[in-house]
Design a protein around this motif. Structure first.
Motif, short mmCIF file in Angstrom:
data_model
loop_
_atom_site.label_atom_id
_atom_site.label_comp_id
_atom_site.label_asym_id
_atom_site.label_seq_id
_atom_site.Cartn_x
_atom_site.Cartn_y
_atom_site.Cartn_z
N MET A 193 30.91 20.83 65.86
CA MET A 193 32.21 21.07 65.02
C MET A 193 32.88 19.47 64.97
SD MET A 193 35.33 20.66 67.80
CE MET A 193 34.51 19.06 69.26
N VAL A 194 31.97 18.49 66.02
CA VAL A 194 32.77 17.15 64.90
C VAL A 194 32.78 16.53 64.02
CG1 VAL A 194 33.27 16.65 67.20
CG2 VAL A 194 30.65 15.27 66.65
N ILE A 195 31.15 16.79 63.10
CA ILE A 195 30.37 16.64 61.68
C ILE A 195 31.41 17.16 61.09
CG2 ILE A 195 28.55 16.16 60.34
CD1 ILE A 195 26.91 16.17 63.16
N PRO A 196 31.51 17.98 60.39
CA PRO A 196 31.85 19.06 59.78
C PRO A 196 33.51 18.99 59.71
CG PRO A 196 31.09 20.46 60.44
CD PRO A 196 30.12 19.35 61.55
N ALA A 197 34.55 18.29 61.02
CA ALA A 197 35.45 17.92 61.08
C ALA A 197 36.14 16.92 60.29
CB ALA A 197 35.74 17.96 62.13
N ALA A 198 35.17 15.70 60.51
CA ALA A 198 35.15 14.35 60.49
C ALA A 198 34.92 14.26 58.73
CB ALA A 198 34.31 13.56 61.35
N LEU A 199 34.32 14.76 58.63
CA LEU A 199 33.77 14.83 57.31
C LEU A 199 35.20 15.46 55.77
CD1 LEU A 199 30.35 15.69 56.85
CD2 LEU A 199 31.02 13.60 56.38
N ILE A 200 34.68 16.56 56.30
CA ILE A 200 36.48 17.80 55.38
C ILE A 200 37.20 16.66 55.68
CG2 ILE A 200 37.90 20.04 55.42
CD1 ILE A 200 35.35 21.38 56.77
N SER A 201 38.10 16.52 56.60
CA SER A 201 39.78 15.69 56.96
C SER A 201 38.80 13.95 56.12
CB SER A 201 39.58 15.76 58.43
OG SER A 201 38.49 14.76 59.35
N SER A 202 38.43 13.81 56.37
CA SER A 202 38.31 12.28 55.66
C SER A 202 38.38 12.57 54.03
CB SER A 202 36.43 11.66 55.81
OG SER A 202 37.25 11.34 57.41
N PHE A 203 37.53 13.31 53.18
CA PHE A 203 37.50 14.10 52.08
C PHE A 203 38.94 13.35 51.58
CE2 PHE A 203 36.85 16.08 48.45
CZ PHE A 203 36.40 15.59 47.90
N ILE A 243 37.41 23.58 64.86
CA ILE A 243 36.92 22.57 63.35
C ILE A 243 38.55 23.07 62.49
CG2 ILE A 243 35.81 22.83 60.86
CD1 ILE A 243 33.24 23.44 62.74
N VAL A 244 38.77 24.07 61.88
CA VAL A 244 40.02 24.05 60.97
C VAL A 244 41.27 23.07 61.63
CG1 VAL A 244 41.53 25.63 60.45
CG2 VAL A 244 39.64 25.97 60.57
N LEU A 245 41.20 23.05 63.61
CA LEU A 245 42.12 22.32 63.96
C LEU A 245 41.71 20.75 63.51
CD1 LEU A 245 43.09 24.65 66.99
CD2 LEU A 245 44.45 24.39 64.53
N HIS A 246 40.83 20.61 63.80
CA HIS A 246 40.82 19.15 64.43
C HIS A 246 40.77 19.08 62.51
CE1 HIS A 246 39.87 17.64 68.38
NE2 HIS A 246 38.87 18.77 67.61
N VAL A 247 40.54 19.36 61.37
CA VAL A 247 40.82 18.77 60.33
C VAL A 247 42.25 18.76 59.98
CG1 VAL A 247 40.66 19.60 57.77
CG2 VAL A 247 38.41 20.15 58.88
N ILE A 248 43.00 19.55 60.35
CA ILE A 248 44.20 20.06 59.45
C ILE A 248 45.03 18.67 60.16
CG2 ILE A 248 46.56 21.36 59.98
CD1 ILE A 248 44.86 23.60 59.39
N TYR A 249 44.88 17.77 62.13
CA TYR A 249 45.51 17.34 63.02
C TYR A 249 44.41 15.86 62.65
CZ TYR A 249 48.55 20.31 64.98
OH TYR A 249 49.97 21.18 65.18
N GLY A 250 43.71 15.92 61.63
CA GLY A 250 43.13 14.47 61.60
C GLY A 250 43.73 14.17 59.43
#
Length: 298
Positions: A98-108, A164-171
């Motif tokens: 969960m955290v690896i793709p969420a962190a990468l996508i939200s950072s990009f 994953i989707v939620l952490h991307v959006i809120y990040g």
């Protein structure tokens, strides 16, 4: 009155003709000692719970009790760690997924947003940036029920995909803010040179800006990794013990038995916090440097 020092410079004398420097050195030494003692006190306050966690994780069932929380184990054992790993290892691997793709996508995404808002101004850019930042100040609890209905209505699978989707959006708000501040410090000559060479916005971003964004990427990746790993509220609403992250599994481990096993709970807490601890140990200095890299313009 003045007096000559050993290097030939004049130093002020007191009323009695004595040098004031020893008194100044004494005050300076006292201030440093007080600061050191204060730092040592706060360090002990932080480390006391860690000490209780570690020693309790190695105690047997009869030895791990609130009455003996400060005592060393009578018999050191690793059974608690084995039991905690057996219970938490599936959730730990799910959390990594969960955290690896969420962190990468939200950072990009935050990097692209920050670049556009910092360097490619358009009508209403400040309003858009304000609305993005507004997402940082909305309490998750206030939107949890409509957010749950939205996720259920979208057909998104519960568990890791939803998280994953939620952490991307809120990040995106915090990553956008960090990258925008960093790109504001990039020299204008660098962007103008890319424009003169015929590079458009996308080419400038990928060829010029992205390669020099490593400090900010380190900051947001650590931030997003830690935030997503430690999240519990989203895990409760959008996952279960069978498909949820490690925070949910740790809560079930601590509250799942009628007879509380403090040793297993403490070992589980240390296992759950180990990845974020390793991230800060290995990348902590880069985190501070990345935060400071965008604080000075030019």
């Amino acid at each position: 009155m003045t007096a000559l020092t050993t290097d030939g410079l004049a130093a002020p004398l007191g009323h009695a003709g004595q040098d004031h420097r020893p008194r100044a050195r004494k005050r300076f030494s006292l201030a440093r000692t007080l600061k050191f003692l204060a730092m040592l006190f706060f360090l002990l306050v932080v480390l006391i719970p860690v000490y209780v966690l570690i020693v309790t994780s190695f105690k047997g069932v009869g030895d791990a009790s609130p009455a003996r929380a400060w005592s060393l184990p009578q018999l050191w054992t690793t059974e608690n760690w084995q039991a905690a790993w057996t219970a938490l290892s599936p959730a730990i691997f799910r959390t990594l997924q969960m955290v690896i793709p969420a962190a990468l996508i939200s950072s990009f995404l935050g990097s692209m947003n920050g670049f556009v808002l910092a360097r490619w101004r358009f009508p209403g850019a400040d309003l858009v940036f304000t609305l993005i930042l507004f997402g940082m100040f909305i309490p998750y609890q206030a939107v949890m029920i409509p957010l749950l209905q939205l996720v259920l209505g979208s057909g998104l699978p519960s568990g890791i995909p939803s998280l994953i989707v939620l952490h991307v959006i809120y990040g995106i708000p915090i990553t956008t803010l960090i990258f925008r501040n960093y790109y504001m410090s990039v020299p204008n000559e660098l962007i103008e040179a890319a424009r003169v060479d015929g590079a458009g916005m996308i080419r400038t971003y990928f060829s010029v800006v992205l390669p020099i964004s490593v400090p900010s990427f380190v900051v947001v990746l650590i931030w997003q990794f830690t935030s997503a790993w430690n999240d519990f509220l989203f895990a409760v609403f959008f996952s279960s013990s069978q498909n949820g992250p490690v925070t949910l599994a740790l809560n079930n481990l601590a509250n799942g038995a009628l007879l509380q096993n403090y040793g297993v709970s403490m070992a589980g807490a240390l296992l759950a916090s180990l990845p974020t601890l390793l991230v800060y140990i290995l990348l902590g200095r880069y985190f501070i440097g990345g935060l400071m890299s965008g604080s000075v313009k030019g």
